[in-house]
Design a protein around this motif. Structure first.
Motif, PDB file in Angstrom:
ATOM      1  N   TYR A 154      26.193 -10.852   0.195  1.00 48.36           N
ATOM      2  CA  TYR A 154      26.537 -10.186   1.449  1.00 48.36           C
ATOM      3  C   TYR A 154      25.693 -10.732   2.598  1.00 48.36           C
ATOM      4  N   ASP A 155      26.268 -10.670   3.783  1.00 51.22           N
ATOM      5  CA  ASP A 155      25.538 -11.091   4.977  1.00 51.22           C
ATOM      6  C   ASP A 155      24.591  -9.997   5.465  1.00 51.22           C
ATOM      7  N   ILE A 156      25.022  -8.752   5.337  1.00 52.97           N
ATOM      8  CA  ILE A 156      24.197  -7.622   5.747  1.00 52.97           C
ATOM      9  C   ILE A 156      24.224  -6.568   4.648  1.00 52.97           C
ATOM     10  N   VAL A 157      23.035  -6.145   4.217  1.00 51.27           N
ATOM     11  CA  VAL A 157      22.882  -5.039   3.271  1.00 51.27           C
ATOM     12  C   VAL A 157      22.023  -3.985   3.953  1.00 51.27           C
ATOM     13  N   TYR A 158      22.434  -2.728   3.890  1.00 51.56           N
ATOM     14  CA  TYR A 158      21.630  -1.705   4.560  1.00 51.56           C
ATOM     15  C   TYR A 158      21.537  -0.430   3.723  1.00 51.56           C
ATOM     16  N   LEU A 159      20.359   0.186   3.819  1.00 49.63           N
ATOM     17  CA  LEU A 159      20.032   1.405   3.077  1.00 49.63           C
ATOM     18  C   LEU A 159      19.392   2.375   4.072  1.00 49.63           C
ATOM     19  N   VAL A 160      20.106   3.402   4.452  1.00 49.06           N
ATOM     20  CA  VAL A 160      19.625   4.341   5.461  1.00 49.06           C
ATOM     21  C   VAL A 160      19.322   5.691   4.810  1.00 49.06           C
ATOM     22  N   GLN A 161      18.064   6.058   4.803  1.00 51.73           N
ATOM     23  CA  GLN A 161      17.618   7.349   4.281  1.00 51.73           C
ATOM     24  C   GLN A 161      18.115   7.591   2.853  1.00 51.73           C
ATOM     25  N   MET A 162      17.964   6.592   1.962  1.00 49.79           N
ATOM     26  CA  MET A 162      18.454   6.800   0.603  1.00 49.79           C
ATOM     27  C   MET A 162      17.429   6.468  -0.478  1.00 49.79           C
ATOM     28  N   LEU A 163      16.335   5.811  -0.142  1.00 50.51           N
ATOM     29  CA  LEU A 163      15.389   5.404  -1.182  1.00 50.51           C
ATOM     30  C   LEU A 163      14.562   6.557  -1.738  1.00 50.51           C
ATOM     31  N   TYR A 164      14.752   7.763  -1.206  1.00 49.46           N
ATOM     32  CA  TYR A 164      14.087   8.935  -1.786  1.00 49.46           C
ATOM     33  C   TYR A 164      14.703   9.301  -3.132  1.00 49.46           C
ATOM     34  N   TYR A 165      15.936   8.878  -3.359  1.00 48.98           N
ATOM     35  CA  TYR A 165      16.724   9.409  -4.464  1.00 48.98           C
ATOM     36  C   TYR A 165      16.910   8.431  -5.619  1.00 48.98           C
ATOM     37  N   VAL A 166      16.126   7.379  -5.673  1.00 43.16           N
ATOM     38  CA  VAL A 166      16.271   6.407  -6.748  1.00 43.16           C
ATOM     39  C   VAL A 166      15.027   6.425  -7.634  1.00 43.16           C
ATOM     40  N   LYS A 167      15.203   6.028  -8.874  1.00 37.11           N
ATOM     41  CA  LYS A 167      14.079   6.054  -9.814  1.00 37.11           C
ATOM     42  C   LYS A 167      13.135   4.886  -9.601  1.00 37.11           C
ATOM     43  N   SER A 168      13.665   3.753  -9.147  1.00 38.27           N
ATOM     44  CA  SER A 168      12.826   2.566  -8.944  1.00 38.27           C
ATOM     45  C   SER A 168      13.137   1.930  -7.597  1.00 38.27           C
ATOM     46  N   PRO A 169      12.445   2.350  -6.533  1.00 36.07           N
ATOM     47  CA  PRO A 169      12.663   1.738  -5.226  1.00 36.07           C
ATOM     48  C   PRO A 169      12.472   0.220  -5.243  1.00 36.07           C
ATOM     49  N   PHE A 170      11.500  -0.257  -6.022  1.00 37.11           N
ATOM     50  CA  PHE A 170      11.260  -1.702  -6.064  1.00 37.11           C
ATOM     51  C   PHE A 170      12.473  -2.440  -6.614  1.00 37.11           C
ATOM     52  N   SER A 171      13.073  -1.909  -7.673  1.00 40.32           N
ATOM     53  CA  SER A 171      14.254  -2.545  -8.255  1.00 40.32           C
ATOM     54  C   SER A 171      15.405  -2.582  -7.259  1.00 40.32           C
ATOM     55  N   VAL A 172      15.569  -1.497  -6.483  1.00 37.53           N
ATOM     56  CA  VAL A 172      16.632  -1.459  -5.480  1.00 37.53           C
ATOM     57  C   VAL A 172      16.386  -2.518  -4.413  1.00 37.53           C
ATOM     58  N   LEU A 173      15.142  -2.632  -3.957  1.00 34.80           N
ATOM     59  CA  LEU A 173      14.816  -3.648  -2.957  1.00 34.80           C
ATOM     60  C   LEU A 173      15.045  -5.052  -3.508  1.00 34.80           C
TER      61      LEU A 173
END
Length: 313
Positions: A154-173
């Motif tokens: 993708y050219d643009i990936v965005y995550l707005v106010q959602m990293l509170y709800y994941v088990k592994s923020p590092f993996s998502v990043l």
């Protein structure tokens, strides 16, 4: 507060036996979130920043005819609407493909309803196509890895106010960066490490109830994780000023109680939390560390956010 498992699991008997996580009580969560939306300027602050950033992206991708976007945790689509409308109106894009991911079927339906008009052909504007995925981002990634396939780019990936709800923020990043096209950009918006939330969570986090995910993370925690992605990833961070009017009566007014619930992420905190925890938390929220009085004599909680942008050098 750290995002380590030890910190997430730290609990005190004084709170966990009587106070539950806000996310365990859907009705109370919706009440407190509704009060927050009504009494804070967060939505406008986010939209203002995203509007300016989208202008930058239009210039950055000026040589492309086709754009691919991924919205992680799209929610009801309010942010997506602003981004897609601006990109669609830019004269040099011909096609815009957007993948929208959210685990909530209800939110996905709202997003579909809000955005459906964007796919109608308009003279002089890009043709928009939308793909909805009702799943968590982790499961979305696992689906490709399980089949041995490569992640879409993708050219643009965005995550707005959602990293509170994941088990592994590092993996998502990490997986978000892996999903970027060569000149792609990733941005996320998260509660600031200088906000009132950060100070409350750092001081009282281990004594507050938490659900299975570690919710008490700030942009500073996310920035530390982002810095571990490697020297090839450029990471920039900007502050977004925002306030949340919480009134001056946190104990007996319903709005005050709902504001406290939202801040500490605990249901019926004023009613159920034991002393001295309740007294300490309410005093700290109302202190100059976290809040200021406005000209109307209303207590305004520091609701500042951070925008973190990343790309591969």
């Amino acid at each position: 507060m750290s995002v380590s498992d030890d910190t997430c699991n730290a609990k005190s008997a004084e709170s966990t036996s009587v106070v539950r996580s806000l996310y365990s009580d859907t009705d109370r969560y919706l009440q407190s979130f509704g009060a927050f939306l009504k009494d804070s300027d967060e939505h406008d602050a986010i939209i203002n920043w995203i509007t300016k950033y989208t202008d930058e992206m239009i210039e950055h991708f000026g040589g492309k005819k086709e754009l691919k976007l991924m919205s992680v945790g799209c929610g009801d689509g309010q942010v997506d609407l602003v981004i897609i409308e601006k990109l669609k109106a830019a004269s040099h894009f011909e096609k815009i493909h957007v993948t929208l991911i959210d685990p909530s079927g209800e939110q996905t339906e709202r997003c579909q309803t809000l955005l459906q008009g964007l796919t109608a052909p308009e003279s002089g504007k890009a043709q928009v196509s939308l793909t909805f995925k009702t799943t968590s981002f982790e499961d979305y990634i696992a689906g490709y890895e399980g089949e041995g396939g490569e992640l879409p780019k993708y050219d643009i990936v965005y995550l707005v106010q959602m990293l509170y709800y994941v088990k592994s923020p590092f993996s998502v990043l990490e997986n978000s960066i892996r999903s970027l096209e060569g000149t792609g950009r990733l941005f996320l918006i998260h509660v600031s490490g200088h906000s009132g939330y950060a100070k409350v969570w750092k001081k009282f986090g281990p004594r507050l109830p938490q659900d299975d995910n570690c919710n008490y993370t700030t942009a500073d925690d996310i920035r530390e994780l982002a810095d571990k992605l490697g020297s090839h990833v450029q990471v920039d961070q900007n502050e977004i000023t925002s306030t949340f009017v919480i009134g001056s009566d946190l104990k007996s007014s319903l709005n005050g109680q709902l504001a406290v619930d939202f801040i500490v992420e605990a249901a019926h905190f004023v009613e159920k939390a034991p002393e001295p925890l309740k007294g300490e938390v309410l005093e700290f929220i109302a202190s100059d560390e976290c809040s200021k009085m406005n000209e109307k004599g209303e207590l305004c909680f520091n609701n500042n956010l951070s925008a973190i942008t990343m790309y591969v050098r």
